[in-house]
Every structure is written in C-alpha cells, then in structure tokens.
Design an enzyme around this catalytic site. Structure first.
Site, PDB file in Angstrom:
ATOM      1  N   CYS A 132      13.288  10.264   6.565  1.00 33.83           N
ATOM      2  CA  CYS A 132      13.380   9.474   8.145  1.00 33.83           C
ATOM      3  C   CYS A 132      14.854  10.050   8.991  1.00 33.83           C
ATOM      4  O   CYS A 132      14.842  11.072  10.556  1.00 33.83           O
ATOM      5  CB  CYS A 132      13.334   8.703   8.783  1.00 33.83           C
ATOM      6  SG  CYS A 132      13.946   7.400   7.189  1.00 33.83           S
TER       7      CYS A 132
ATOM      8  N   GLU B 223      10.180  15.755  15.191  1.00 30.57           N
ATOM      9  CA  GLU B 223      10.398  15.921  14.094  1.00 30.57           C
ATOM     10  C   GLU B 223       9.460  16.821  13.204  1.00 30.57           C
ATOM     11  O   GLU B 223       8.652  16.803  12.435  1.00 30.57           O
ATOM     12  CB  GLU B 223      10.052  14.348  12.838  1.00 30.57           C
ATOM     13  CG  GLU B 223      10.606  14.137  11.840  1.00 30.57           C
ATOM     14  CD  GLU B 223      10.128  12.797  11.556  1.00 30.57           C
ATOM     15  OE1 GLU B 223       9.089  13.011  11.608  1.00 30.57           O
ATOM     16  OE2 GLU B 223      10.660  12.605  11.181  1.00 30.57           O
TER      17      GLU B 223
ATOM     18  N   LYS C 114       1.188  -1.050  -0.038  1.00 25.56           N
ATOM     19  CA  LYS C 114       0.130   0.111  -0.093  1.00 25.56           C
ATOM     20  C   LYS C 114       1.254   1.021  -0.315  1.00 25.56           C
ATOM     21  O   LYS C 114       1.634   1.506   1.110  1.00 25.56           O
ATOM     22  CB  LYS C 114      -0.518  -0.121   1.376  1.00 25.56           C
ATOM     23  CG  LYS C 114      -1.820   0.194   0.960  1.00 25.56           C
ATOM     24  CD  LYS C 114      -2.255   2.112   0.771  1.00 25.56           C
ATOM     25  CE  LYS C 114      -2.256   3.340   1.974  1.00 25.56           C
ATOM     26  NZ  LYS C 114      -1.969   5.080   1.791  1.00 25.56           N
TER      27      LYS C 114
ATOM     28  N   GLU D 214       8.969   1.466  10.347  1.00 25.90           N
ATOM     29  CA  GLU D 214      10.236   2.412  10.998  1.00 25.90           C
ATOM     30  C   GLU D 214       9.891   3.309  10.878  1.00 25.90           C
ATOM     31  O   GLU D 214       9.179   4.409  10.028  1.00 25.90           O
ATOM     32  CB  GLU D 214      11.072   1.954   9.394  1.00 25.90           C
ATOM     33  CG  GLU D 214      11.471   0.636   9.077  1.00 25.90           C
ATOM     34  CD  GLU D 214      12.916   0.565   9.456  1.00 25.90           C
ATOM     35  OE1 GLU D 214      14.013   1.364   9.625  1.00 25.90           O
ATOM     36  OE2 GLU D 214      13.234  -0.795   9.944  1.00 25.90           O
TER      37      GLU D 214
HETATM   38  P1  NAD Z   1       2.060   8.200   7.247  1.00 26.50           P
HETATM   39  O1  NAD Z   1       1.744   7.545   8.959  1.00 26.50           O
HETATM   40  O2  NAD Z   1       1.807   9.776   7.310  1.00 26.50           O
HETATM   41  O3  NAD Z   1       1.973   7.999   5.983  1.00 26.50           O
HETATM   42  C1  NAD Z   1       2.441   6.147   6.011  1.00 26.50           C
HETATM   43  C2  NAD Z   1       1.650   5.836   4.952  1.00 26.50           C
HETATM   44  O4  NAD Z   1       0.762   4.983   5.519  1.00 26.50           O
HETATM   45  C3  NAD Z   1       1.076   5.934   3.785  1.00 26.50           C
HETATM   46  O5  NAD Z   1       0.755   5.454   3.227  1.00 26.50           O
HETATM   47  C4  NAD Z   1      -0.602   6.597   4.625  1.00 26.50           C
HETATM   48  O6  NAD Z   1      -1.417   6.305   3.729  1.00 26.50           O
HETATM   49  C5  NAD Z   1      -0.412   4.959   5.884  1.00 26.50           C
HETATM   50  N1  NAD Z   1      -1.738   5.380   6.981  1.00 26.50           N
HETATM   51  C6  NAD Z   1      -2.257   6.637   7.418  1.00 26.50           C
HETATM   52  N2  NAD Z   1      -2.619   5.989   8.288  1.00 26.50           N
HETATM   53  C7  NAD Z   1      -3.077   4.445   8.464  1.00 26.50           C
HETATM   54  C8  NAD Z   1      -3.777   4.001   8.638  1.00 26.50           C
HETATM   55  N3  NAD Z   1      -4.708   4.181  10.270  1.00 26.50           N
HETATM   56  N4  NAD Z   1      -4.507   2.182   9.183  1.00 26.50           N
HETATM   57  C9  NAD Z   1      -2.760   1.922   8.019  1.00 26.50           C
HETATM   58  N5  NAD Z   1      -1.816   2.622   7.391  1.00 26.50           N
HETATM   59  C10 NAD Z   1      -2.576   4.023   7.487  1.00 26.50           C
HETATM   60  O7  NAD Z   1       3.456   8.807   7.003  1.00 26.50           O
HETATM   61  P2  NAD Z   1       4.226   9.867   5.701  1.00 26.50           P
HETATM   62  O8  NAD Z   1       3.623  10.967   5.991  1.00 26.50           O
HETATM   63  O9  NAD Z   1       3.965   9.548   4.801  1.00 26.50           O
HETATM   64  O10 NAD Z   1       5.593   9.740   5.880  1.00 26.50           O
HETATM   65  C11 NAD Z   1       6.455  10.428   6.952  1.00 26.50           C
HETATM   66  C12 NAD Z   1       7.395   9.997   7.966  1.00 26.50           C
HETATM   67  O11 NAD Z   1       7.249   8.586   7.250  1.00 26.50           O
HETATM   68  C13 NAD Z   1       8.033  10.257   9.086  1.00 26.50           C
HETATM   69  O12 NAD Z   1       7.589  10.622  10.174  1.00 26.50           O
HETATM   70  C14 NAD Z   1       9.122  10.047   8.338  1.00 26.50           C
HETATM   71  O13 NAD Z   1      10.505  10.008   9.648  1.00 26.50           O
HETATM   72  C15 NAD Z   1       8.909   8.880   8.306  1.00 26.50           C
HETATM   73  N6  NAD Z   1       9.766   7.717   7.611  1.00 26.50           N
HETATM   74  C16 NAD Z   1      10.772   7.306   8.569  1.00 26.50           C
HETATM   75  C17 NAD Z   1      11.456   5.778   7.888  1.00 26.50           C
HETATM   76  C18 NAD Z   1      12.555   5.111   8.471  1.00 26.50           C
HETATM   77  O14 NAD Z   1      13.106   4.231   8.113  1.00 26.50           O
HETATM   78  N7  NAD Z   1      11.917   5.135   9.482  1.00 26.50           N
HETATM   79  C19 NAD Z   1      11.416   6.960   6.664  1.00 26.50           C
HETATM   80  C20 NAD Z   1      10.898   7.123   5.724  1.00 26.50           C
HETATM   81  C21 NAD Z   1      10.085   7.746   6.597  1.00 26.50           C
END
Ligand code: NAD
Length: 492
Positions: A286, A385, A177, A252
C-alpha cells in the site's frame, strides 16, 4: 492446512458447505479449498465474540494476564516461522526471505502489544484537574468491545496481526475476515490461539468473499468497531455501513506515494531505494513509492542505472534462491496490472523497461519490473494505484516543484525523500501531506511507529500506542466529593 472456519474456539464447517478455491500464483492451479463463509457464519462468529466479551474472562483479566497469552501467540508464531512463511509463498507468491521477514514481524507485533497490555495495568486513570474544587475526575480506558477486522492479501498474516494483537491487548474480542485470495495463514491463528490458551470466542476467523462475509460483518449490530485494510472503494462502502449504527471505524487504504530524489543523493543508494520502494513484495504494498521524482540534473544518470538494475532482478518462484520478484498474487490482479501498463502506453508515457511476462515464465502470473518515463501529470498511471511492480518516473526542477508534484494526489499514505542535506530532507518531510514519511530510505516499517494515511488513504492510525488506542474507549469518572448540598433545590 486448515479448511474450516474458526468460531468459538473450534474449527467448524461453514453453514452453506460451500468452498472457495485457493490458487498457487506460480502456476495458477487450485491447491486447496476453504469455507465460503456467509451471513450465517458471521452471525455465529459475532455472537461468539459478543458472548466472550460480555460474559467471558478476557476483558476482566489484568493486562499482564492477557500479555502472557499474547506473548505465547508470538512465541508459537516464531517457532513456526519457516513453515508459515512457506505457506505464504505458496498462497501469495512472495519470495521466501520476504515471507520470513513478514512472519517474524507478525510474531514481533504480538510481543510488542503484550508489553502494551502489561502497561495498561499501570494506568489507573488520568487525573483531570477541574475548575470546581468539590469534584474530582479521572479518565480511564476500556476495551471498545467486539472488533470486526477485514484485511487484504498482500501481507496475509501480518495485516491480521496489526489488528488482532492490539485488539486482544486492549481486551476486545475479534472476528477476523481474511482476504478470500490468501486465507491460509490467517486460518492458522485458530491453532495458535488454542495452543496459547486464548479463551474461546475471543478470536474468530471466518473466510469468505467480500460481499458474502465481509459485508455481513460490517453490517452486524453486534460489532462495535470495524478495522479495515484494503482498497478505497471497499473502504468507502465499509464506512457507509458503519455510519448506520455509528460503529467506530479505522481505515488503512491505498496510496500512490512519491519518492523525491535530490541532486546530492548518492546514485547507487537512490537506485536501491527506488527498487525496494516499488519492487519489494512485487509492488503489492500500500505504501509503495510508485511515483519517483528525480532532480533534473541527475535524472538521466539515475534512470540509466535504474533500468540496468531492474533488468537484472531475478524473477521466479518464491522458493527459488536469489528470486526478488515472485508471481503476482492472482489472475485478476495480474490482468489489472497488464491493463494499467497498456493504459500508460495509450496515455503517451514511455515504457522504458519491462512490461511483459518474462520468457520461460508463461505459467503463473509473472511480470517484469516495469518502468515508465515521460508520464503526463494528468495520466491515470501517474494518479492511480496499480498495486504491482510498476513505477512512474518524472524529473523535477527545484524543491518547490518536487513538493508540488509529490502532494498532487488524492492519496496521502506515504512519501519519501532522499538528500545528503538533512535540513532540506527534513523540510521536505514536513511539507509532504502524508501519514508516513521516510528520509533517505523507503518502506522500512516498525511496529513501534504510527501507520496510516492522510486524505483518501484512510482514517486513524495502526501500530505503536496509536494502534492500541484504536481498540480503547475513554471513560470519564467524575465524583462529587463534598457533603454539602448541591444547591439546585435551594436555588428556586
Ligand atoms: P479489497 O478492498 O478488494 O479487499 C480487502 C478486503 O475487503 C478483503 O478481505 C475483501 O474480501 C473485503 N471486502 C471486499 N468487498 C467488501 C465489502 N463490500 N464489504 C466488506 N468487505 C469487503 O482490497 P485488496 O485488493 O484485497 O487489497 C489491495 C488494497 O489494499 C490496495 O488498495 C492497497 O493499497 C490496500 N492496502 C492498504 C494498506 C494500508 O495499510 N494502508 C495495507 C495493505 C493493502
């Protein structure tokens, strides 16, 4: 550009027929639409993945046979590097050279896990010495089953590869997804899978909003393992959902990673790594080193050079030559970063550079590289962040103070240290409470090395052999090798 979901080996429309707009962050305009998947689509995808795992050929193939297909997927991605990179520039905004880098890494990730899939053939099970000589025992590794992979928008194809490649190498099937913000290149995995000869149902891609498609995937009883990359609040929801059916989960999550610069560091090297650590990929990383700690004796010098260089950064469309900073991924993230900058000022930090939309770039979501100084330790911008090109800088006095400030965070994804004294750098590296530590650099990431966080930055490790283990179960097979009676009947 694909617009439908990829389920059971075919592109098919979503059950509801609804669409999600895809936006070009360089101008804010809708340029494409993809399926708005929902629980019905997820159910179809999980059932396809389930059937492919339970009854299909994939997990019964040798590691070598799976490796051949993974290698082909990597080759196809390599052949399409420029085209896929341009799709990511348009969808995410990142500069083209960075996008090319990401796609090459994506191909490399498939090649790496192809090698590991092959190595699984050599693994005939680990012999376990037992205290009872009449028994023998081995530990074998097997695929965990159907993996649900949910990913964010900052590295759209690469974040998918970090999950899909090891899962496929292990013999799992996958429902991916992607982020609703950047679905374009993730949908290309369908074509790549078809061309590489991946059996149908082994990889499925369902686009949709988090609550509409992500949540049904986390809730689905047909999923054995959830692998998530994204924010802490969503990670927490996913973990709670996984707890209901005791699904394996790896997370992650976010970070607020420190970069510590000692007084014996070359000033120019420090400036370049500070900049790369927070302005690469627009700071939408991240592991970005968004908290910079500089030894007080060189603080002014480093800061002056940092501001000079930050003001020279070429901001613009990702396809324009020489651009180092593209537009922020979308309006909502752009607004969030601007709100964080305003909050930093309200909290008493000094906006030393940037903080605005550059002149002439009012269309789209452009922001200057932003530097805050005099940042209070208890301020929101020091602790939370921002996920944008915003760095907070503070001085420190001595090694102990540097380590204390660096570790004072609920996150523990990454940390970096710079010093000409490698003994000291390594001592500090060991003292960091973080899963990824860089010495004399910040951010370079290798598929071979483990990736993941301490504390609220996540659970588990991706990449390297650790990434493969995420998708493997361990089974003991214990054999009674004696012909004599076990003796239970006789005991009474
Ligand atoms: P997000 O948590 O808003 O969304 C991530 C994913 O989760 C998306 O595909 C979204 O549609 C899905 N999602 C949202 N609500 C959900 C739910 N209730 N149930 C299941 N899935 C759901 O994050 P974002 O804004 O897309 O990305 C930014 C974040 O990702 C930052 O906090 C960043 O640090 C983190 N990140 C971490 C890493 C790592 O390796 N640690 C790498 C990249 C990004």
């Amino acid at each position: 550009m694909q617009d439908m979901q990829f389920i059971d080996g075919e592109y098919i429309p979503s059950a509801s027929g609804k669409k999600i707009d895809v936006i070009d962050p360089s101008n804010g305009r809708v340029y494409h639409q993809v399926s708005a998947g929902n629980a019905e689509d997820i159910d179809k995808a999980v059932k396809a993945a389930r059937a492919a795992f339970d009854d299909g050929p994939w997990r019964k193939m040798s590691g070598g046979e799976r490796a051949a297909i993974l290698r082909k997927m990597g080759d196809i991605i390599n052949e399409r590097v420029n085209e896929l990179a341009e799709l990511e520039v348009q969808n995410n905004g990142k500069p083209l050279p960075e996008a090319i880098w990401d796609i090459e890494d994506t191909a490399g990730c498939f090649h790496f896990y192809a090698d590991l899939a092959e190595e699984l053939d050599q693994d005939e099970g680990k012999n376990i010495p037992l205290s009872e000589p009449r028994f023998s025992s081995i530990a074998v590794r097997e695929p965990v089953g159907v993996a649900g992979a949910i990913i964010p928008w900052n590295f759209p194809m690469l974040m998918a590869a970090w999950k899909v490649a090891p899962a496929l190498a292990a013999g799992c099937s996958v429902v991916l997804k992607p982020s609703e913000v950047t679905p374009i290149t993730a949908l290309e995995y369908g074509v790549i899978a078809q061309q590489a000869g991946l059996p149908k149902g082994v990889l499925n891609v369902v686009t949709g909003l988090g609550p509409d498609a992500g949540q049904p995937l986390t809730d689905h009883p047909g999923v054995d393992k959830l692998a998530f990359t994204g924010s802490v609040p969503t990670g927490s929801k996913i973990m709670a959902a996984a707890a209901r059916d005791i699904k394996a989960v790896s997370l992650e999550l976010g970070g607020k990673s420190p970069l510590v610069i000692f007084e014996d560091t070359d000033i120019e090297a420090a400036v370049e790594w500070i900049m790369f650590g927070i302005f690469w990929n627009k700071g939408e990383v991240c592991s970005a080193t968004s908290r910079v700690l500089i030894a007080r004796s060189i603080y002014d010098k480093v800061l002056t050079r940092l501001i000079e260089e930050a003001q020279k950064v070429k901001i613009g469309h990702g396809m324009e030559k020489g651009v180092l900073l593209g537009p922020i991924v979308n309006k909502s993230q752009f607004e969030k970063i601007k709100a964080a900058i305003a909050r930093g000022q309200e909290e008493g930090a000094t906006l030393a550079s940037g903080g605005k939309t550059p002149e002439g770039l009012e269309e789209g979501y452009y922001l200057e590289p932003t530097i805050f100084t005099d940042v209070p330790l208890d301020s929101w911008i020091w602790k939370e962040e921002i996920f944008g090109p915003v760095v907070c800088v503070r001085p420190f006095d001595g090694e102990e103070d540097a380590i204390r400030q660096a570790n004072d965070s609920r996150y523990g994804l990454a940390a970096a240290v710079m010093s000409a004294d490698l003994e000291r750098a390594n001592r500090v590296a060991r003292a960091f409470r973080a899963g990824i530590v860089w010495v004399n650099c910040s951010q370079p990431t290798f598929t071979e090395a483990p990736w993941g966080g301490y504390k609220q930055s996540g659970i588990g490790r991706e990449l390297g052999e650790w990434g493969l283990n995420n998708y493997l179960e361990t089974k003991q097979i214990t054999t009674f090798n004696d012909t004599s009676p076990w003796g239970w009947f006789l005991k009474g």
